[in-house]
Design a protein around this motif. Structure first.
Motif, PDB file in Angstrom:
ATOM      1  N   ASP A 181     -27.263  -1.038 -49.783  1.00 52.34           N
ATOM      2  CA  ASP A 181     -25.817  -0.668 -49.230  1.00 52.34           C
ATOM      3  C   ASP A 181     -26.660   0.196 -47.640  1.00 52.34           C
ATOM      4  OD1 ASP A 181     -23.565   0.310 -47.890  1.00 52.34           O
ATOM      5  OD2 ASP A 181     -22.163   0.530 -49.960  1.00 52.34           O
ATOM      6  N   LEU A 182     -26.729  -0.233 -47.291  1.00 51.99           N
ATOM      7  CA  LEU A 182     -26.945  -0.133 -45.668  1.00 51.99           C
ATOM      8  C   LEU A 182     -26.097   0.751 -44.640  1.00 51.99           C
ATOM      9  CD1 LEU A 182     -30.523  -2.104 -44.633  1.00 51.99           C
ATOM     10  CD2 LEU A 182     -30.008   0.215 -46.068  1.00 51.99           C
ATOM     11  N   ARG A 183     -24.996   1.123 -44.903  1.00 54.15           N
ATOM     12  CA  ARG A 183     -23.547   0.990 -43.780  1.00 54.15           C
ATOM     13  C   ARG A 183     -24.390   2.865 -43.614  1.00 54.15           C
ATOM     14  NH1 ARG A 183     -18.521  -0.829 -47.316  1.00 54.15           N
ATOM     15  NH2 ARG A 183     -19.866   0.177 -49.068  1.00 54.15           N
ATOM     16  N   LEU A 184     -24.455   3.644 -44.504  1.00 54.74           N
ATOM     17  CA  LEU A 184     -24.858   5.017 -44.583  1.00 54.74           C
ATOM     18  C   LEU A 184     -25.717   5.187 -42.906  1.00 54.74           C
ATOM     19  CD1 LEU A 184     -24.283   8.078 -44.444  1.00 54.74           C
ATOM     20  CD2 LEU A 184     -25.609   7.295 -46.546  1.00 54.74           C
ATOM     21  N   MET A 185     -26.982   4.390 -43.065  1.00 56.56           N
ATOM     22  CA  MET A 185     -27.795   4.405 -41.938  1.00 56.56           C
ATOM     23  C   MET A 185     -27.040   3.827 -41.378  1.00 56.56           C
ATOM     24  SD  MET A 185     -31.241   4.191 -42.764  1.00 56.56           S
ATOM     25  CE  MET A 185     -31.566   5.022 -40.846  1.00 56.56           C
ATOM     26  N   LYS A 186     -26.694   3.143 -41.111  1.00 59.07           N
ATOM     27  CA  LYS A 186     -25.932   2.223 -40.000  1.00 59.07           C
ATOM     28  C   LYS A 186     -25.418   3.285 -39.081  1.00 59.07           C
ATOM     29  CE  LYS A 186     -24.228  -2.362 -40.101  1.00 59.07           C
ATOM     30  NZ  LYS A 186     -24.704  -2.802 -39.772  1.00 59.07           N
ATOM     31  N   ALA A 187     -24.919   4.439 -39.899  1.00 58.02           N
ATOM     32  CA  ALA A 187     -23.721   5.306 -39.346  1.00 58.02           C
ATOM     33  C   ALA A 187     -24.224   6.659 -39.285  1.00 58.02           C
ATOM     34  CB  ALA A 187     -22.808   6.014 -40.536  1.00 58.02           C
ATOM     35  N   ILE A 188     -25.586   6.454 -39.650  1.00 54.68           N
ATOM     36  CA  ILE A 188     -26.891   7.660 -39.023  1.00 54.68           C
ATOM     37  C   ILE A 188     -28.243   7.320 -37.841  1.00 54.68           C
ATOM     38  CG2 ILE A 188     -29.080   8.260 -39.570  1.00 54.68           C
ATOM     39  CD1 ILE A 188     -27.978   8.545 -42.712  1.00 54.68           C
ATOM     40  N   LEU A 189     -28.112   5.991 -38.039  1.00 54.89           N
ATOM     41  CA  LEU A 189     -28.706   5.325 -36.278  1.00 54.89           C
ATOM     42  C   LEU A 189     -27.587   5.912 -34.585  1.00 54.89           C
ATOM     43  CD1 LEU A 189     -29.953   2.113 -37.907  1.00 54.89           C
ATOM     44  CD2 LEU A 189     -30.960   4.244 -36.817  1.00 54.89           C
ATOM     45  N   LEU A 190     -26.322   5.481 -35.538  1.00 54.59           N
ATOM     46  CA  LEU A 190     -25.023   4.787 -34.645  1.00 54.59           C
ATOM     47  C   LEU A 190     -24.827   6.461 -34.242  1.00 54.59           C
ATOM     48  CD1 LEU A 190     -23.065   3.712 -32.769  1.00 54.59           C
ATOM     49  CD2 LEU A 190     -21.589   3.921 -34.702  1.00 54.59           C
ATOM     50  N   ALA A 191     -25.304   7.487 -34.699  1.00 55.57           N
ATOM     51  CA  ALA A 191     -25.199   9.061 -34.225  1.00 55.57           C
ATOM     52  C   ALA A 191     -25.833   9.176 -34.013  1.00 55.57           C
ATOM     53  CB  ALA A 191     -24.382  10.161 -36.247  1.00 55.57           C
ATOM     54  N   ILE A 192     -26.875   8.986 -33.949  1.00 56.46           N
ATOM     55  CA  ILE A 192     -28.444   9.769 -33.639  1.00 56.46           C
ATOM     56  C   ILE A 192     -28.466   8.712 -31.601  1.00 56.46           C
ATOM     57  CG2 ILE A 192     -30.901   9.397 -33.311  1.00 56.46           C
ATOM     58  CD1 ILE A 192     -31.341   9.873 -36.214  1.00 56.46           C
ATOM     59  N   GLY A 193     -27.885   7.687 -31.876  1.00 58.39           N
ATOM     60  CA  GLY A 193     -27.777   6.978 -30.389  1.00 58.39           C
ATOM     61  C   GLY A 193     -26.828   7.955 -29.583  1.00 58.39           C
ATOM     62  N   THR A 194     -25.553   7.720 -30.023  1.00 55.85           N
ATOM     63  CA  THR A 194     -24.684   8.696 -29.411  1.00 55.85           C
ATOM     64  C   THR A 194     -25.512   9.582 -29.310  1.00 55.85           C
ATOM     65  OG1 THR A 194     -23.075   7.340 -31.197  1.00 55.85           O
ATOM     66  CG2 THR A 194     -21.673   8.892 -30.112  1.00 55.85           C
ATOM     67  N   GLY A 195     -25.300  10.668 -29.887  1.00 55.65           N
ATOM     68  CA  GLY A 195     -25.741  11.478 -29.419  1.00 55.65           C
ATOM     69  C   GLY A 195     -27.368  11.555 -28.163  1.00 55.65           C
ATOM     70  N   ALA A 196     -27.765  11.209 -29.072  1.00 57.33           N
ATOM     71  CA  ALA A 196     -28.742  10.680 -27.397  1.00 57.33           C
ATOM     72  C   ALA A 196     -28.204  10.890 -26.113  1.00 57.33           C
ATOM     73  CB  ALA A 196     -30.156  10.069 -27.681  1.00 57.33           C
ATOM     74  N   VAL A 197     -27.589   9.731 -25.748  1.00 58.16           N
ATOM     75  CA  VAL A 197     -26.860   9.080 -24.806  1.00 58.16           C
ATOM     76  C   VAL A 197     -26.000  10.022 -23.923  1.00 58.16           C
ATOM     77  CG1 VAL A 197     -25.360   7.310 -23.962  1.00 58.16           C
ATOM     78  CG2 VAL A 197     -27.222   6.874 -25.009  1.00 58.16           C
ATOM     79  N   LEU A 198     -25.536  10.837 -24.882  1.00 62.14           N
ATOM     80  CA  LEU A 198     -24.288  12.287 -24.260  1.00 62.14           C
ATOM     81  C   LEU A 198     -24.991  12.598 -23.691  1.00 62.14           C
ATOM     82  CD1 LEU A 198     -21.596  12.334 -27.089  1.00 62.14           C
ATOM     83  CD2 LEU A 198     -21.649  11.036 -24.411  1.00 62.14           C
ATOM     84  N   MET A 199     -26.223  13.381 -24.410  1.00 62.25           N
ATOM     85  CA  MET A 199     -27.153  14.608 -24.377  1.00 62.25           C
ATOM     86  C   MET A 199     -27.765  14.721 -23.149  1.00 62.25           C
ATOM     87  SD  MET A 199     -29.687  16.695 -26.551  1.00 62.25           S
ATOM     88  CE  MET A 199     -30.741  15.627 -26.066  1.00 62.25           C
ATOM     89  N   PHE A 200     -28.904  13.625 -23.327  1.00 63.00           N
ATOM     90  CA  PHE A 200     -29.181  13.117 -21.902  1.00 63.00           C
ATOM     91  C   PHE A 200     -27.996  12.720 -20.916  1.00 63.00           C
ATOM     92  CE2 PHE A 200     -33.049  12.707 -25.354  1.00 63.00           C
ATOM     93  CZ  PHE A 200     -33.794  13.748 -24.288  1.00 63.00           C
ATOM     94  N   ALA A 201     -27.413  12.075 -21.008  1.00 60.96           N
ATOM     95  CA  ALA A 201     -26.849  11.058 -19.808  1.00 60.96           C
ATOM     96  C   ALA A 201     -26.032  13.032 -19.081  1.00 60.96           C
ATOM     97  CB  ALA A 201     -25.673  10.415 -20.048  1.00 60.96           C
TER      98      ALA A 201
END
Lengths: 194, 183
Positions: free
Chosen positions: A36-56
Motif C-alpha cells: 500500500d503505497l498511498r503513504l509513499m505518494k503523500a510523502i513524495l507530494l509533500a517533498i515536492g510541494t515543499g521544494a516548489v514553494l521554498m525555491f519559488a
C-alpha cells in the motif's frame, strides 16, 4: 515568539503526521512491504510541494535563503540510513512519528521511545570510536546541494542554477507521486499456493 | 480516518514549507540526545557545565560543534525541543478529534498481530529494539526521516538523497521479510 512558533508548527506537524497515517505502524509496514503505497505518494507530494514553494519563494524574495540548513554528506549518512531503515520496518516508527504515536496513545510507541533514548545514548558513548573510523568524513562536497543556490555558501554538486533545479525536481516528485501505483506487490503473488 | 494522500501530502508539504519560511527546516532525532542529556545532567550535574562563552560536556558528542548540544541540554526550553513536545500534543489532539485509536490496536497493531500474534510483550520488545536501531542510525546519519529525507530532499541536499537511499534499501527488504501476511 520562537517558542510560540515551535508550539504552532510542531503541533501542526504532529497532527498532520497523524492524519496522513505516518504514525500508524500498519501504514509504514504496508508501505515498506510495497502492498500500500498511498503513504509513499503523500510523502513524495509533500517533498515536492515543499521544494516548489521554498525555491519559488526564495526566487521571489519571500523566503529567506538563510533559513536553509543543508546537512553534510558522509558515508555514515548512508550506513545510518540503512540502520534506520531496518528499525523503521521492525518498529513501524521513525523518531518523529514514534513521538506522535505516543501522543495518540499507542503503547508500543512508548517502548519505541525508550529504546530510542537508549540508542541515542549508545551513540553518544560510541561517538569518538565512530569518528575514528572515518565514517563521518565529508564526501560528495560535504554540505552540498544538487545545484548552485544563490545567496548560500553550499557547494553545488553540479553548476546548474539551484533554485530552478529545486523547482524542477519538486515537480518531478509531484509527478512521481501521481504516477506511482497504490500497490506494487499483488496479494495473489504473495500468498503460497494451497 | 486517514486523509486522502493528495490532501495529506499537500498539508504535510505546507507544514515543511511553513517551517523553513518562518524558522528553519524540521528535524526531530537530535532531541532524543537532548532529552538523554537532560536526564543525565539531572542525575549528574557535572555532565554539562558552563564555560566563558557557552556550555560544554564531559561527553564528546554533547561537546562537539562548540557545545551546541550541551547548550540545548542546559536550556531545554528552546525551539527544537519544544517543537518535538508540541508534536506529541498535536498527535494526541488529532487522534482524539478523530475518535482515538482503538483499544486493541493501541495494544498490538493489526499488521503485527497478523504476522506475529497477539502478545503485547513480543510487540513492545520489537518496538524497543527497533527504537534503539532507529535512533543509533539516525544519530550516525546526523538526521532522520524528517531532517534528512523530507527537509533534506526538499532543499536538494545531497545528504538527503544519500540517507533516503539507505533507509529504503534496508527498510523494504526488512518489511518484505517480516510482514508476509497482509492485514
Amino acid at each position: 515568539m520562537e517558542i510560540f512558533l515551535a508550539l504552532l508548527i510542531g503541533g501542526a506537524f504532529g497532527a498532520v503526521l497523524d492524519r496522513v497515517g505516518a504514525s500508524n505502524p500498519n501504514m509504514i509496514g504496508r508501505m515498506l512491504n510495497l502492498t500500500d503505497l498511498r503513504l509513499m505518494k503523500a510523502i513524495l507530494l509533500a517533498i515536492g510541494t515543499g521544494a516548489v514553494l521554498m525555491f519559488a519563494g526564495q526566487m521571489l524574495g519571500i523566503v529567506d535563503v538563510g533559513h536553509m540548513s543543508v546537512k553534510t554528506a558522509y558515508l555514515g549518512v548512508f550506513v545510518g540510513g540503512l540502520l534506520l531503515g531496518v528499525g523503521w520496518a521492525l518498529a513501524g516508527y521513525c523518531p518523529g512519528t514514534g513521538v506522535v504515536a505516543a501522543g495518540a496513545g499507542r503503547r508500543d510507541a512508548f517502548a519505541f521511545i525508550a529504546g530510542g533514548l537508549l540508542g541515542a545514548a549508545a551513540y553518544m558513548t560510541t561517538y569518538p570510536a565512530v569518528k575514528a573510523t572515518g565514517l563521518l568524513d565529508a564526501i560528495l562536497g560535504g554540505n552540498a546541494t544538487l545545484g548552485m543556490i544563490q545567496g548560500t555558501e553550499y557547494p553545488g554538486l553540479t553548476g546548474l542554477p539551484g533554485d530552478i533545479l529545486g523547482i524542477v525536481l519538486g515537480l518531478v516528485f509531484v509527478a512521481v507521486a501521481f504516477v506511482l501505483p497504490e500497490r506494487i506487490i499483488r496479494k495473489d503473488t504473495r500468498l503460497p499456493a494451497e | 480516518m486517514t486523509l486522502d494522500w493528495k490532501i495529506g501530502g499537500l498539508a504535510l508539504g505546507l507544514v515543511f514549507f511553513a517551517a523553513v519560511l518562518l524558522v528553519k527546516p524540521i528535524g526531530v532525532s537530535t532531541q532524543f540526545v537532548i532529552l538523554d542529556g537532560v536526564l543525565w545532567d539531572a542525575v549528574n550535574p557535572a555532565a554539562v557545565t558552563q564555560t566563558e562563552d557557552g556550555y560544554t560536556s564531559t561527553n564528546a558528542y554533547l561537546a562537539k560543534s562548540g557545545g551546541k548540544y550541551a547548550k540545548a541540554v542546559a536550556e531545554p526550553l528552546n525551539y527544537s525541543f519544544v517543537f518535538v513536545l508540541a508534536m506529541l500534543l498535536g498527535g494526541a489532539a488529532s487522534a482524539w478529534l478523530r475518535g482515538g485509536v482503538g483499544a486493541e490496536e493501541r495494544r498490538v497493531p493489526e499488521l503485527w498481530r497478523a504476522n506475529f500474534g497477539d502478545s503485547p510483550i513480543k510487540r513492545y520488545a520489537a518496538a524497543f529494539v527497533g527504537g534503539f536501531i532507529v535512533l543509533y542510525g539516525a544519530r550516525l546519519a546526523g538526521g532522520c526521516t524528517s531532517g534528512h529525507m523530507m527537509s533534506g530532499m526538499m532543499q536538494t541536499a545531497v545528504s538527503g538523497y544519500l540517507f533516503a537511499a539507505g533507509a529504503f534499501a534496508a527498510g523494504v527488504p526488512t518489511a518484505l521479510f517480516l510482514y508476509r501476511q497482509e492485514a
